[in-house]
Design a protein around this motif. Structure first.
Motif, mmCIF file in Angstrom:
data_model
loop_
_atom_site.group_PDB
_atom_site.id
_atom_site.type_symbol
_atom_site.label_atom_id
_atom_site.label_comp_id
_atom_site.label_asym_id
_atom_site.label_seq_id
_atom_site.Cartn_x
_atom_site.Cartn_y
_atom_site.Cartn_z
ATOM 1 N N GLY A 186 -6.920 10.989 -1.737
ATOM 2 C CA GLY A 186 -7.055 11.323 -3.279
ATOM 3 C C GLY A 186 -7.623 12.680 -3.242
ATOM 4 N N TYR A 189 1.120 -1.366 -0.050
ATOM 5 C CA TYR A 189 -0.282 -0.006 -0.036
ATOM 6 C C TYR A 189 0.979 1.377 -0.170
ATOM 7 C CZ TYR A 189 -4.573 3.136 1.381
ATOM 8 O OH TYR A 189 -5.088 3.737 1.818
ATOM 9 N N ARG A 229 1.779 2.868 -2.990
ATOM 10 C CA ARG A 229 1.221 4.560 -3.513
ATOM 11 C C ARG A 229 0.867 4.966 -2.377
ATOM 12 N NH1 ARG A 229 -5.010 1.793 -2.639
ATOM 13 N NH2 ARG A 229 -4.771 3.742 -3.449
ATOM 14 N N ASP A 230 1.809 5.015 -1.709
ATOM 15 C CA ASP A 230 1.685 6.545 -0.924
ATOM 16 C C ASP A 230 2.655 7.328 -0.498
ATOM 17 O OD1 ASP A 230 -0.215 7.054 1.309
ATOM 18 O OD2 ASP A 230 0.706 6.156 3.183
ATOM 19 N N THR A 284 -7.297 14.908 2.910
ATOM 20 C CA THR A 284 -6.227 14.070 1.118
ATOM 21 C C THR A 284 -7.773 14.443 0.514
ATOM 22 O OG1 THR A 284 -5.254 12.144 0.859
ATOM 23 C CG2 THR A 284 -7.384 11.929 1.618
ATOM 24 N N LYS A 285 -8.698 14.547 0.656
ATOM 25 C CA LYS A 285 -9.550 15.320 -0.502
ATOM 26 C C LYS A 285 -9.360 16.378 -0.775
ATOM 27 C CE LYS A 285 -13.191 12.171 0.868
ATOM 28 N NZ LYS A 285 -13.375 10.982 -0.307
ATOM 29 N N LYS A 324 -7.838 5.956 3.149
ATOM 30 C CA LYS A 324 -7.525 6.040 1.199
ATOM 31 C C LYS A 324 -7.041 7.677 0.910
ATOM 32 C CE LYS A 324 -9.395 3.850 -3.190
ATOM 33 N NZ LYS A 324 -9.585 4.771 -4.048
ATOM 34 N N TYR A 372 -8.219 1.627 7.235
ATOM 35 C CA TYR A 372 -9.291 3.335 7.514
ATOM 36 C C TYR A 372 -8.243 3.997 6.056
ATOM 37 C CZ TYR A 372 -10.335 0.197 10.747
ATOM 38 O OH TYR A 372 -10.473 -0.506 12.149
ATOM 39 N N GLN A 397 -16.073 2.841 5.244
ATOM 40 C CA GLN A 397 -16.593 3.713 3.988
ATOM 41 C C GLN A 397 -18.805 3.871 4.416
ATOM 42 O OE1 GLN A 397 -15.187 5.667 1.927
ATOM 43 N NE2 GLN A 397 -16.247 6.265 1.528
ATOM 44 N N ARG A 436 -3.367 2.440 8.625
ATOM 45 C CA ARG A 436 -4.207 3.319 7.538
ATOM 46 C C ARG A 436 -5.034 2.419 5.975
ATOM 47 N NH1 ARG A 436 -0.198 7.965 6.588
ATOM 48 N NH2 ARG A 436 0.725 7.424 4.590
ATOM 49 N N ALA A 437 -3.703 1.530 6.277
ATOM 50 C CA ALA A 437 -4.400 0.419 5.409
ATOM 51 C C ALA A 437 -5.636 0.098 5.517
ATOM 52 C CB ALA A 437 -2.983 -1.342 5.055
ATOM 53 N N THR A 455 -7.487 11.563 6.687
ATOM 54 C CA THR A 455 -8.732 10.803 6.761
ATOM 55 C C THR A 455 -9.634 11.761 5.956
ATOM 56 O OG1 THR A 455 -9.187 10.677 8.472
ATOM 57 C CG2 THR A 455 -7.824 8.416 7.585
#
Lengths: 428, 210
Positions: free
Chosen positions: A184, A24, A27-28, A134-135, A182, A180, A224, A177-178, A131
């Motif tokens: 992006g 993961y 990607r981070d 990140t958006k 994501k 909960y 989610q 983190r894996a 969490t």
């Protein structure tokens, strides 16, 4: 301590999941700026319009609420944030060279906000709501960074964290983190209006509404599927309601205007902000533009209906006693039928804070009383007497059961032991 | 305003006359507005600690706090006389000595040197010491010692309270509570404060540099 016991058992599981989670991290990766970008960013940091925009966005994000100690310098950190895993002090985010973000580049800031990583690559504790953050778009992040860099530097060293084992082991966050997190930036939904997308962006991102308004599991994570469905706020002992305005939702029957009113003024025709939400309104949402508040309302209005919770209604045996107490202590302001007084006293009939899935908000409102938040639109709010000193547990239970079970309200009764557990007054 | 401040008056009385026992919630009526405002701000910042007060003032703006302070300062009510505490004549003499003359050996100034010869305080910041119950006064002196009350700067009452012997706290409180107050119990105007405060006292005397 039960967290510790549970935590020790979970550590083994965590380590196993952690091993599987290394992929993961690939990607981070942060995406550092190119030299051309860095030039543009440097210019942006001193642009007054950009700084002003950043001030607005930092207010929407309510950064100061956590990053300011009570009675302390704004953004200089020091406020201790209580979590079920221990206390985490918020850091100094003024541009002080030694104790703040004076030496940070924008890439450092972006890594923190977008990836939840510290300046030296360390994984940050998710009490910092990356969490949600990140958006936030890179451009908005740049504005916020420009604003923070424009603040007067305050020399205030970080306090040590008070996390208990195993939560004080930062590498345990790999697994967390894996599960909960994501990373992006918010991706607009082309099927929805720009206004809806703006609202979704604010609610899910900077506004980080979900951090309170969703249930957390034993590891403090949020599924989610549970987004914005309401939850007990860790450590604060308030319930943040479900935010759907449709059938079965925590804000069932709230119009877009009600949502805007509450966020802008601190009160609406359906209820007033109190507890932690009063802080949010006072420090953050009252300062949002009407367009942004409308966008938030539009998005919340689109949340789906919620499945009804089946429960057999059983009237409390104390109903008559509660009614007498209500007539004596409450009816003068809230009305004989719990209708309230528009713009002055909130209604209790149909009020989500009264009828919520837990009774903690109603109990604590009775015990603590207090003022609605003072806002530009409601600068001299009315107040409610605290009844903690006047009423014993049985009387509070009776009157709260009464308001939860009168008029159109059909919620569960309350027992005196629940009242006793809520007799604590929140101060920092 | 009376309707707006229900959260205040349910403990402090409909016009700020204080709780009937004189201990749980002090009188607000007629106290200098600047003093009341300062205390409200201290409850907000945590410099003065009392959880229910800290919670109630948390959501309010400074301009609204000022209006609330002015509202209670403007309430003109006669003072309640508290029953004289059951203490010996010797204790009262000691209390009188401290109130009027202080204890030079311990560098404790007299009460009157700051709170005024009538002990009714001064506008706009100096609170009076009349009309308060013995228990309330000793509670406040102890809370200076435990830092649950504080002030900006040199922390003058904290300094004084920490120099007092414990029996002296009870003696001062007893004498003040049993003292026959003057006919006019309003705070004196600021211009009446002719005796300079000690340099380290910050209450209402900005002309004096600490």
């Amino acid at each position: 301590m039960k967290w510790l016991r549970r935590g020790a058992g979970l550590l083994v599981v965590l380590l196993l999941i952690g091993a599987a989670a290394w992929w993961y991290l690939a990607r981070d990766r942060s995406m550092p700026s190119t030299p051309v970008q860095r030039g543009a960013e440097a210019a942006a940091l001193v642009d007054p319009a950009r700084i002003e925009q950043g001030r607005y966005l930092a207010t929407v994000g309510d950064c100061a609420a956590c990053h300011t100690a009570r009675g302390g310098q704004p953004y200089a950190g020091g406020r201790s944030l209580a979590t079920p895993f221990g206390d985490v002090p918020a850091p100094n985010i003024t541009p002080d060279r030694d104790t703040g973000i004076g030496q940070w580049s924008f890439d450092d800031f972006w890594a923190a906000l977008h990836l939840g990583k510290g300046r030296h690559g360390q994984l940050l504790y998710p009490v910092f709501s990356y969490t949600s953050f990140t958006k936030v778009t890179r451009d908005d992040a740049l504005s916020i960074f420009a604003y923070l860099k424009s603040l007067p530097p305050v020399n205030q060293p970080a306090q040590p964290t008070g996390l208990e084992f195993p939560y004080n082991v930062r590498s345990s966050l790999v697994a967390w983190r894996a599960l909960y997190f994501k990373p992006g930036v918010y991706q607009p939904d082309p099927a929805q209006s720009p206004q809806w997308n703006r609202g979704a962006y604010l609610v899910q991102g900077l506004g980080h509404c979900n951090e309170c308004h969703a249930p957390r599991d034993s590891l403090g994570g949020i599924e989610q599927s549970q987004h914005l469905t309401g939850g007990q706020i860790p450590q604060l002992d308030w319930y943040a309601p479900d935010l759907s305005t449709r059938t079965g939702g925590g804000l069932e029957g709230w119009s877009a205007q009600d949502v805007v009113d509450l966020l802008k003024t601190g009160q609406s025709s359906k209820g007033s902000a109190f507890g932690p939400m009063a802080d949010v309104v006072r420090l953050s949402t009252q300062h949002m533009t009407d367009a942004d508040l409308q966008a938030v309302a539009t998005y919340l209005q689109s949340l789906p209906p919620r499945a009804p919770v089946a429960s057999a209604f059983q009237q409390a045996s104390s109903h008559e006693q509660g009614g007498k107490l209500y007539a004596k202590q409450c009816a003068d302001c809230h009305g004989d039928n719990g209708q309230g007084v528009a713009g002055v006293y909130p209604p209790l009939d149909g009020n989500t804070s009264v009828t919520g899935p837990t009774s903690v908000n109603a109990i604590r409102s009775v015990l603590l009383g207090g003022f609605a938040p003072a806002t530009a639109a409601n600068p001299r709010p009315y107040s409610m007497p605290p009844f903690a000193q006047q009423l014993d547990d049985e009387d509070v239970a009776a009157v709260v059961s009464y308001i939860r079970q009168s008029w159109s309200n059909k919620a569960g009764a309350v027992n005196p032991a629940e009242v006793s557990r809520s007799r604590h007054t929140p101060v920092d | 305003m009376e309707q707006r401040v229900a959260a205040c008056t349910s403990c402090h009385g409909a016009r700020g006359e204080g709780s009937p026992d004189g201990v749980l919630a002090p009188r607000l009526a007629g106290k200098p507005a600047g003093y009341l405002l300062q205390q409200l701000e201290y409850f907000q910042s945590g410099q003065r600690r009392h959880a229910p007060m800290e919670y109630v003032v948390r959501q309010l703006s400074q301009p609204y706090l000022r209006q609330i302070a002015e509202y209670f300062a403007a309430q003109d009510l006669s003072y309640h006389r508290w029953p004289q505490p059951a203490v010996s004549a010797e204790v009262l003499r000691r209390g009188e000595q401290l109130v009027l003359h202080g204890d030079p050996a311990r560098a404790v100034p007299s009460c009157v040197s700051c709170h005024g010869d009538k002990l009714t305080g001064f506008e706009p910041m100096m609170p009076g010491l009349v009309g308060l119950s013995s228990d309330y006064i000793s509670n406040q002196l102890v809370s200076w010692r435990t830092h649950t009350r504080a002030a900006e700067g040199p922390y003058c009452m904290g300094v004084v309270a920490n120099r007092m012997r414990e029996p002296d706290i009870a003696a001062v409180a007893a004498w003040l509570a049993s003292h026959e107050p003057p006919a006019d119990m309003h705070p004196q105007p600021a211009t009446a404060q002719t005796t300079p405060l000690p340099g380290w006292c910050v209450m209402g005397h900005s002309e004096v540099n600490p």
